[in-house]
Design an enzyme around this catalytic site. Structure first.
Site, PDB file in Angstrom:
ATOM      1  N   ARG A 163      -0.624   9.567  -9.599  1.00  0.00           N
ATOM      2  CA  ARG A 163      -0.775   8.246  -8.600  1.00  0.00           C
ATOM      3  C   ARG A 163      -0.382   7.022  -9.438  1.00  0.00           C
ATOM      4  NH1 ARG A 163      -4.090   7.427  -4.512  1.00  0.00           N
ATOM      5  NH2 ARG A 163      -4.347   5.277  -5.492  1.00  0.00           N
TER       6      ARG A 163
ATOM      7  N   GLU B  63     -12.219  -4.706  -4.987  1.00  0.00           N
ATOM      8  CA  GLU B  63     -12.704  -3.085  -4.618  1.00  0.00           C
ATOM      9  C   GLU B  63     -11.868  -2.210  -5.524  1.00  0.00           C
ATOM     10  OE1 GLU B  63     -11.771  -5.533  -2.210  1.00  0.00           O
ATOM     11  OE2 GLU B  63     -14.129  -5.932  -2.016  1.00  0.00           O
ATOM     12  N   ASN B  64     -10.826  -2.467  -5.851  1.00  0.00           N
ATOM     13  CA  ASN B  64     -10.215  -1.610  -6.755  1.00  0.00           C
ATOM     14  C   ASN B  64     -10.765  -1.122  -7.907  1.00  0.00           C
ATOM     15  OD1 ASN B  64      -6.765  -3.051  -5.795  1.00  0.00           O
ATOM     16  ND2 ASN B  64      -8.218  -1.348  -4.924  1.00  0.00           N
TER      17      ASN B  64
ATOM     18  N   ARG C 115      -0.108   7.563  -2.633  1.00  0.00           N
ATOM     19  CA  ARG C 115       0.613   8.739  -1.521  1.00  0.00           C
ATOM     20  C   ARG C 115       1.946   9.137  -2.025  1.00  0.00           C
ATOM     21  NH1 ARG C 115      -1.157   6.084   3.515  1.00  0.00           N
ATOM     22  NH2 ARG C 115      -1.651   4.235   2.172  1.00  0.00           N
TER      23      ARG C 115
ATOM     24  N   ASP D  12       0.749  -1.233  -0.101  1.00  0.00           N
ATOM     25  CA  ASP D  12      -0.025  -0.156   0.183  1.00  0.00           C
ATOM     26  C   ASP D  12       0.784   1.210   0.157  1.00  0.00           C
ATOM     27  OD1 ASP D  12      -2.518   1.305  -0.033  1.00  0.00           O
ATOM     28  OD2 ASP D  12      -2.613   1.385   2.047  1.00  0.00           O
TER      29      ASP D  12
ATOM     30  N   SER E 216      -7.914  -5.321   4.941  1.00  0.00           N
ATOM     31  CA  SER E 216      -8.552  -5.068   3.366  1.00  0.00           C
ATOM     32  C   SER E 216      -8.834  -6.065   2.652  1.00  0.00           C
ATOM     33  CB  SER E 216      -7.448  -4.214   2.622  1.00  0.00           C
ATOM     34  OG  SER E 216      -7.352  -2.914   3.280  1.00  0.00           O
TER      35      SER E 216
HETATM   36  C1  FPP Z   1      -1.494   0.258  -3.507  1.00  0.00           C
HETATM   37  O1  FPP Z   1      -1.562   1.481  -3.461  1.00  0.00           O
HETATM   38  C2  FPP Z   1      -1.151  -0.340  -4.610  1.00  0.00           C
HETATM   39  C3  FPP Z   1      -2.330  -1.044  -5.412  1.00  0.00           C
HETATM   40  C4  FPP Z   1      -3.707  -0.728  -5.377  1.00  0.00           C
HETATM   41  C5  FPP Z   1      -2.116  -2.020  -6.594  1.00  0.00           C
HETATM   42  C6  FPP Z   1      -0.915  -1.457  -7.581  1.00  0.00           C
HETATM   43  C7  FPP Z   1       0.109  -2.368  -7.023  1.00  0.00           C
HETATM   44  C8  FPP Z   1       1.307  -2.287  -7.937  1.00  0.00           C
HETATM   45  C9  FPP Z   1       1.189  -1.754  -9.363  1.00  0.00           C
HETATM   46  C10 FPP Z   1       2.379  -3.008  -7.431  1.00  0.00           C
HETATM   47  C11 FPP Z   1       3.025  -3.692  -8.545  1.00  0.00           C
HETATM   48  C12 FPP Z   1       2.442  -5.057  -8.815  1.00  0.00           C
HETATM   49  C13 FPP Z   1       2.391  -5.910  -9.872  1.00  0.00           C
HETATM   50  C14 FPP Z   1       2.167  -7.210  -9.929  1.00  0.00           C
HETATM   51  C15 FPP Z   1       2.904  -5.005 -11.410  1.00  0.00           C
HETATM   52  P1  FPP Z   1      -2.660   2.412  -3.481  1.00  0.00           P
HETATM   53  O2  FPP Z   1      -2.900   3.214  -4.797  1.00  0.00           O
HETATM   54  O3  FPP Z   1      -3.661   1.996  -2.566  1.00  0.00           O
HETATM   55  O4  FPP Z   1      -1.893   3.792  -2.768  1.00  0.00           O
HETATM   56  P2  FPP Z   1      -2.489   4.868  -1.750  1.00  0.00           P
HETATM   57  O5  FPP Z   1      -2.993   4.091  -0.411  1.00  0.00           O
HETATM   58  O6  FPP Z   1      -1.472   5.850  -1.320  1.00  0.00           O
HETATM   59  O7  FPP Z   1      -3.819   5.459  -2.313  1.00  0.00           O
END
Ligand code: FPP
Length: 263
Positions: A53, A87-88, A44, A40, A216
């Protein structure tokens, strides 16, 4: 010295509060076999630099490559990482597209290197809803690395712990309906055999970066007795040193699994 054992040149290792982390204290026989990571803080991390982002997600992908290799060197046998949750999909469509494209790119560009490194790639999550291009790359990566014997990289894509359990319940209910399974024979093992992680041990250690203290919807069944370690550091800045620190912290824990101390 661990640094020598691993053939790595690690800088002086300090934790986020600036304390020295003594890598030589890591005991190979106590290293967690399966580590789960909630990666995570990409957004940010990027925002803090005035960048979009998505810049953080690209940096996060590079961090994962480094961490897989170091985890393997530490003797960790499996790494489960949360790349995209059920959820993403609620995120802005441009960000969702970016992450999907990043996955395709990652599974194309990194595959050869991971394969040479003997990494076995697995996935967990629902296939429904994922673009064909992502599914094709996932199937290809699975196939190409199927017989590798090094660390397992288990990538959660379109994954939700509750969705996983619903899927398991449906499969089990179908077996009962067809008369292949009696309700009184259902136990923990039955559930485990219907999870995406079937055949894998449960995570010993769950790491969350980015400072939030929640699970989560990640591996809800499997983390029942996992040790939890968190850091305020955002995922793109997660380092080999921090993984070593998490492992060291894990090795000092007293895991009782609800029982009493055996020592
Ligand atoms: C969390 O950061 C990350 C994600 C929701 C997913 C993406 C993850 C990656 C791209 C890592 C690499 C993985 C692969 C397999 C390519 P966030 O966006 O939730 O950050 P925030 O909490 O600061 O908003």
């Amino acid at each position: 010295m661990l640094k020598k054992l691993l053939g790595l040149t690690l800088p002086n290792c300090k934790d986020p509060e600036g304390r020295e982390v003594d890598l030589s204290q890591i005991r190979p026989e106590l290293v967690p076999q399966h580590v789960a990571i909630i990666m995570d803080g990409n957004g940010r991390w990027a925002r803090a630099q005035g960048k979009p982002r998505t810049f953080g997600h690209a940096a996060g992908a590079r961090t994962l490559r480094r961490i897989v290799k170091f985890a393997d060197k530490l003797g960790i046998k499996a790494l489960s990482v949360y790349a995209f949750s059920t959820e993403n999909w609620k995120r802005p469509i441009t960000e969702v597209h970016f992450i999907m494209d990043l996955l395709v790119e990652y599974l194309t560009k990194e595959l050869e290197e991971f394969n040479q490194y003997n990494v076995r790639i697995r996935f967990m999550g629902a296939r429904e809803g994922l673009p064909d291009a992502v599914l094709e790359k996932m199937d290809h990566a699975l196939e190409v690395t199927r017989d590798n014997t090094g660390i397992i990289l288990n990538i959660a894509i379109n994954y939700g712990g509750q969705r996983e359990l619903v899927g398991a319940m449906k499969e089990i209910a179908t077996l009962v309906k067809e008369g292949q399974l009696q309700p009184e024979d259902i136990n923990e093992k039955t559930i485990e055999e219907h999870l995406y992680t079937r055949g894998m041990p449960a995570p010993d250690l769950l790491i969350r970066t980015g400072g939030d203290l929640r699970v989560s919807n990640f591996m809800l069944w499997q983390i029942a007795y996992s040790e939890f370690w968190t850091t305020p550091v955002f995922w793109p800045d997660f380092s080999e040193e921090l993984l070593a620190e998490a492992v060291l912290s894990y090795e000092k824990r007293d895991r009782r699994f609800g029982g009493l101390n055996q020592k």
